[in-house]
Write an enzyme that holds these catalytic residues in place. Structure first.
Site, short mmCIF file in Angstrom:
data_model
loop_
_atom_site.label_atom_id
_atom_site.label_comp_id
_atom_site.label_asym_id
_atom_site.label_seq_id
_atom_site.Cartn_x
_atom_site.Cartn_y
_atom_site.Cartn_z
N TYR A 126 -3.72 12.95 2.84
CA TYR A 126 -4.72 13.37 3.81
C TYR A 126 -4.35 14.70 4.48
O TYR A 126 -5.08 15.17 5.35
CB TYR A 126 -4.94 12.29 4.86
CG TYR A 126 -5.75 11.13 4.34
CD1 TYR A 126 -6.98 10.82 4.88
CD2 TYR A 126 -5.30 10.36 3.28
CE1 TYR A 126 -7.74 9.76 4.40
CE2 TYR A 126 -6.04 9.31 2.78
CZ TYR A 126 -7.26 9.01 3.34
OH TYR A 126 -8.00 7.98 2.85
N ASP A 166 -10.24 -1.52 4.55
CA ASP A 166 -11.64 -1.82 4.25
C ASP A 166 -11.76 -3.07 3.39
O ASP A 166 -12.64 -3.91 3.61
CB ASP A 166 -12.28 -0.63 3.52
CG ASP A 166 -12.76 0.44 4.48
OD1 ASP A 166 -12.27 0.49 5.61
OD2 ASP A 166 -13.62 1.26 4.08
N ASP A 206 -6.01 3.17 4.34
CA ASP A 206 -7.44 3.43 4.42
C ASP A 206 -8.20 2.50 3.48
O ASP A 206 -9.17 1.83 3.86
CB ASP A 206 -7.71 4.89 4.06
CG ASP A 206 -9.14 5.31 4.34
OD1 ASP A 206 -9.92 4.52 4.89
OD2 ASP A 206 -9.50 6.46 4.00
N LYS A 219 4.39 2.50 -3.13
CA LYS A 219 4.44 2.60 -4.59
C LYS A 219 5.70 3.38 -4.96
O LYS A 219 5.68 4.34 -5.72
CB LYS A 219 3.18 3.30 -5.11
CG LYS A 219 3.02 3.26 -6.63
CD LYS A 219 2.78 1.87 -7.18
CE LYS A 219 2.52 1.92 -8.69
NZ LYS A 219 2.44 0.57 -9.29
#
Length: 496
Positions: free
Chosen positions: A143, A251, A247, A190
């Site tokens: 981001y 959701d 993010d 990861k």
């Protein structure tokens, strides 16, 4: 009650001592409707707040402000230090920055806290006992938005992870868990693939966890962690993640509980906090009085807790619980034969107001401890600098060539101080000893290292690039290769 939010200089306050200033932005799409409904509930419950409306979003973008937030809005945010924000629409086309990312990074809102709670049997879900809090790092990772087109075929996005950023978000997650009575914090990364960036996040998580012996901790690779979150969410309590994973999975987790429309979000920093629903502006249903205001309303509850108005927060939250367990539902969660009444945005707010002071009978009531302060944000810690040594350079080349032909051209740039050590294509080693089956693009990473017994330096970098220029090679980027206290600070490349 009608609440006007169109005049940026208008301040609306409750007639009670020392109201807390709140910067309010209705946003776009369904934003004005759900903000109107949410504020109506909060004020009816007795929230002691003074509203300072600002305009953000699509109209501001189209007026020429590429960040979607005007300059005068920052003055209100600095003054109030609390931002209650509706969803925004970013116009189609290039040149427009994400307003959310701009606000989070500009104000240092490092922690994105997203509670994901199931409300069975009132709202349908496969996981009726789900109660997970996702703490998402808010400022770093992909981001950063640093992207480049480097060749005809290859584009790049930089993933930036810092030790201070990891330390602050991980410590916030453990402090949040302790303050709210949670028993475990899980880390998703990861780092089996991104061994330096995600590896740092995991390493810092382990270091910080040692300071919280009263809280259990564990780590999962994000893919299996995501699968288990979707299938067996009771395994988790608080989950802390880098920005992108947080993010996406917050959701997913919110939808698993019954609807993403129910999920609130708090963005916490040292100097300011922002509260919002996690869903978007849904322009396709704007103005139809059918949107669910619950996510923004519950974000308002989080805001009230943050500013110390615990009793009002408790009153609103329990009235909301009583409303949904009574089967009064907006269209997104309405189920024929189960829900009692389908209502619109405004009517849902009125139903919550009618239940202020009531407690849910089926769902568990909430209680907010009045003596619990907001979770503190730790300042970045100063650390001793490592011994940093330049040992080589990666030169990225744009070329339509085979690996062997490119290697031959590159080797002509060698001298007695440095030599070509490796060529990779999209991270896979293709020279020396590459496989003929490997698909290659026009983007090559060419690693030069100091010869045995020699020390790489910046003069060698200049000479190397001069030689490559003489060879007519199109170098598009360089990365210096350093060791830090003798440990390589660079990936070795797959296939080595």
């Amino acid at each position: 009650m009608t609440i006007q939010l169109k005049q940026p200089n208008q301040i609306l306050a409750q007639a009670s001592p020392v109201p807390v200033p709140i910067t309010v932005a209705p946003g776009d799409g369904i934003g004005p409707e759900i903000m109107q409904a949410s504020l109506k509930v909060l004020l009816a419950a007795g929230a002691n707040i003074a509203l300072e409306p600002i305009e953000i979003g699509k109209a501001v973008y189209l007026a020429g402000e590429t960040s979607g937030i005007p300059a005068n809005a920052w003055d209100s945010l600095r003054r109030s230090r609390v931002f209650y924000k509706g969803p925004v629409t970013t116009p189609q086309g290039g040149g427009y920055k994400s307003l959310n990312v701009t606000v989070r990074k500009a104000l240092g809102l490092l922690a994105n806290v997203r509670p994901c709670v199931a409300y069975a049997p009132a709202i349908a879900t496969r996981h009726p006992d789900m109660d997970v809090v996702i703490v998402r790092e808010n400022e770093e990772d992909l981001y950063a938005g640093i992207e480049h087109r480097q060749t005809d075929e290859v584009y790049q996005c930089l993933k930036l992870i810092s030790r201070p950023g990891c330390e602050r978000i991980v410590r916030y997650a453990f402090d949040y868990a302790r303050a709210h009575g949670h028993k475990k914090v899980t880390c998703f990364t990861k780092d089996n693939i991104m061994k330096l960036t995600d590896g740092l996040f995991h390493q810092v998580f382990n270091e910080v966890a040692a300071d919280y012996p009263d809280i259990a901790s564990d780590h999962m690779i994000v893919d299996i962690g995501a699968a288990r979150l979707a299938d067996t969410p009771h395994l988790f309590d608080v989950i802390v993640m880098p920005n992108l994973y947080g993010d996406i999975l917050s959701d997913v987790a919110a939808q698993i509980t019954g609807s993403v429309g129910l999920a609130p979000s708090a963005n916490i920093g040292e100097h300011c906090a922002m509260f919002e629903a996690i869903h978007g502006s849904a322009p396709d249903i704007a103005g139809q009085d059918i949107a669910n205001p619950s996510g923004l309303l519950l974000a308002g509850v989080m805001m009230l807790v943050h500013i110390g108005q615990h009793e009002v927060a408790e009153k609103v939250h329990n009235a909301w619980l009583a409303t949904i367990e009574a089967g009064i539902h907006t269209a997104d969660i309405f189920r024929p034969g189960h829900s009692a009444q389908k209502v619109g945005t405004a009517a849902f707010a009125e139903a919550v107001i009618a239940r202020l002071g009531q407690m849910p009978k089926i769902l568990a009531p909430v209680s907010y401890a009045t003596d619990a302060p907001p979770v503190a944000v730790w300042p970045a810690q100063k650390r001793k600098k490592a011994n940093k040594d330049l040992v080589g350079i990666d030169v990225f080349i744009h070329a339509e060539a085979s690996a062997s032909d490119l290697a031959a051209a590159l080797k002509s740039a060698e001298n007695g101080l440095f030599e070509l050590a490796m060529i990779t294509n999209r991270g896979i080693k293709v020279w020396p000893n590459g496989l003929p089956e490997t698909f290659c693009t026009d983007h090559w990473r060419c690693r030069f290292m100091a010869r045995e017994g020699k020390q790489f330096n910046r003069a060698m970098v200049v000479e190397l690039l001069r030689q490559l220029t003489l060879q007519g090679l199109d170098f598009i980027k360089t990365e210096h290769l350093y060791t830090f206290d003798g440990v390589p600070g660079f990936s070795l490349g797959q296939g080595q």
